[in-house]
Design an enzyme around this catalytic site. Structure first.
Site, PDB file in Angstrom:
ATOM      1  N   GLN A 154       0.930  -1.154   0.277  1.00 23.65           N
ATOM      2  CA  GLN A 154       0.154   0.064   0.419  1.00 23.65           C
ATOM      3  C   GLN A 154       0.818   1.378  -0.040  1.00 23.65           C
ATOM      4  O   GLN A 154       1.710   1.071   0.449  1.00 23.65           O
ATOM      5  CB  GLN A 154      -0.888  -0.436   1.242  1.00 23.65           C
ATOM      6  CG  GLN A 154      -0.602   0.012   2.421  1.00 23.65           C
ATOM      7  CD  GLN A 154      -1.041   0.714   3.805  1.00 23.65           C
ATOM      8  OE1 GLN A 154      -1.597   0.195   4.404  1.00 23.65           O
ATOM      9  NE2 GLN A 154      -1.094   2.202   4.071  1.00 23.65           N
ATOM     10  N   ALA A 168      -2.982  -0.639   6.427  1.00 28.63           N
ATOM     11  CA  ALA A 168      -3.721  -1.615   6.079  1.00 28.63           C
ATOM     12  C   ALA A 168      -3.550  -2.841   5.907  1.00 28.63           C
ATOM     13  O   ALA A 168      -4.242  -4.242   5.860  1.00 28.63           O
ATOM     14  CB  ALA A 168      -4.478  -1.239   4.930  1.00 28.63           C
ATOM     15  N   TYR A 169      -2.228  -3.187   5.407  1.00 31.29           N
ATOM     16  CA  TYR A 169      -1.302  -3.988   4.662  1.00 31.29           C
ATOM     17  C   TYR A 169      -0.935  -5.067   6.354  1.00 31.29           C
ATOM     18  O   TYR A 169      -1.274  -6.404   6.379  1.00 31.29           O
ATOM     19  CB  TYR A 169       0.079  -3.824   4.683  1.00 31.29           C
ATOM     20  CG  TYR A 169       1.121  -4.781   4.314  1.00 31.29           C
ATOM     21  CD1 TYR A 169       1.295  -5.677   2.241  1.00 31.29           C
ATOM     22  CD2 TYR A 169       2.073  -5.041   5.018  1.00 31.29           C
ATOM     23  CE1 TYR A 169       2.418  -6.090   2.625  1.00 31.29           C
ATOM     24  CE2 TYR A 169       2.883  -6.097   5.013  1.00 31.29           C
ATOM     25  CZ  TYR A 169       3.332  -7.054   3.449  1.00 31.29           C
ATOM     26  OH  TYR A 169       4.374  -8.266   3.324  1.00 31.29           O
ATOM     27  N   GLY A 170      -0.506  -4.268   7.191  1.00 28.26           N
ATOM     28  CA  GLY A 170      -0.257  -5.078   9.014  1.00 28.26           C
ATOM     29  C   GLY A 170      -1.887  -5.871   9.101  1.00 28.26           C
ATOM     30  O   GLY A 170      -1.147  -6.992   9.760  1.00 28.26           O
ATOM     31  N   LYS A 182      -2.229  -9.073   7.025  1.00 33.55           N
ATOM     32  CA  LYS A 182      -1.393  -9.853   7.169  1.00 33.55           C
ATOM     33  C   LYS A 182      -1.891 -10.857   8.692  1.00 33.55           C
ATOM     34  O   LYS A 182      -1.491 -11.712   8.804  1.00 33.55           O
ATOM     35  CB  LYS A 182       0.197  -9.806   7.603  1.00 33.55           C
ATOM     36  CG  LYS A 182       0.537  -8.943   5.786  1.00 33.55           C
ATOM     37  CD  LYS A 182       0.243 -10.702   5.332  1.00 33.55           C
ATOM     38  CE  LYS A 182       0.935  -9.979   3.946  1.00 33.55           C
ATOM     39  NZ  LYS A 182       1.127 -11.274   2.698  1.00 33.55           N
TER      40      LYS A 182
END
Length: 274
Positions: free
Chosen positions: A117, A178-180, A183
């Site tokens: 992102q 958002a990525y974290g 995941k």
């Protein structure tokens, strides 16, 4: 590709010791790898083939897949590829099933596909970008695992799956929220799958890489200059990982040498989380 050896050693009191025959971590296994066109996935495809697996590479970009596949073949490995879009359920199912069509079964799978992102606070991320990050990094592994479990169950009967997570899923992640979050949710899916399918002999784990020299990290550093230097300062080993160092962890988790390991998220982060 790793070979086999067998020879006599001399132990205490000159008693002979016959060493066990050894082979590659993944000898005779069929391995399916998502995100195999570049970075960690490409390194994993090369490594798995060297360790004795027959590999099927999957990603969106045909040119990258073809190049890695040809490299593996030239080195003496067995490899093929299939174009796959992690956001398309039919594409994912077809890619997984291709491993069975080619090699007769599926033993292990490495779900390494991911998308990043734009770095920055979560209130600056568009809804469309948030949805795309979740579609690839959360729904993608769910689609892949569902298809892989069916293929393993229908052919090899038992096997192993590794999902690619991130050290950013195990802590607050202000620059990649958002990525974290996606995941971290994938970590929960991993644990749930391990608990559900363990009784059938299907192990499911995840790896959480720290900073790794992939295109994603270089792009982040270009958009936010100094990022790699800052991450190195937070890492006890003082450097980012080479993609093959991450692939080595995935290979071990997929191999029979980790036969009692399931439901874990293995940090491969240079000590960042220590």
């Amino acid at each position: 590709m790793s070979g086999t050896t067998g020879h006599r050693l001399v132990g205490m009191n000159n008693s002979p010791i016959t060493s066990l025959t050894t082979s590659g971590l993944l000898t005779d296994k069929v391995a399916f790898i998502i995100g195999a066109g570049r970075g960690i996935g490409a390194a994993a495809a090369r490594l798995f083939a060297r360790e004795g697996a027959r590999v099927l590479l999957a990603a969106r970009t045909q040119d990258q897949l073809k190049a890695v596949t040809e490299e593996i073949r030239e080195a003496g490995g067995t490899a093929d590829y299939v174009v796959c879009d992690l956001t398309d359920p039919a594409s994912v199912r077809a890619a997984v099933n291709r491993s069975v069509e080619l090699y007769g079964r599926l033993d292990v799978a490495f779900n390494n596909g991911a998308t990043g992102q734009l770095p920055g606070p979560m209130d600056q991320l568009s809804e469309a970008d948030f949805d795309h990050v979740c579609a690839v990094n959360l729904k993608g592994p769910w689609l892949a695992m569902t298809a892989e479990i069916a293929a393993i169950r229908g052919t090899a009967k038992h096997g192993a799956i590794v999902n690619s997570s991130s050290v950013g899923s195990l802590m607050g992640n202000p620059q990649l929220p958002a990525y974290g979050a996606a995941k971290r949710a994938a970590n929960s899916l991993t644990a749930s799958a391990a608990a559900t399918y363990g009784p059938e002999g299907i192990r499911v784990n995840a790896i959480a890489p720290g900073p790794t020299l992939t295109e994603m990290l270089h792009e982040w550093d270009e958009k936010s200059p100094g990022t790699i230097e800052q991450l190195n300062a937070q890492t006890p080993l003082g450097r980012p990982a080479d993609p093959e160092e991450i692939a080595q962890a995935a290979a071990w988790l997929l191999s029979d040498r980790s036969s009692y390991v399931t439901g874990t998220v293995l940090r491969v982060d240079g000590g960042m989380g220590a």
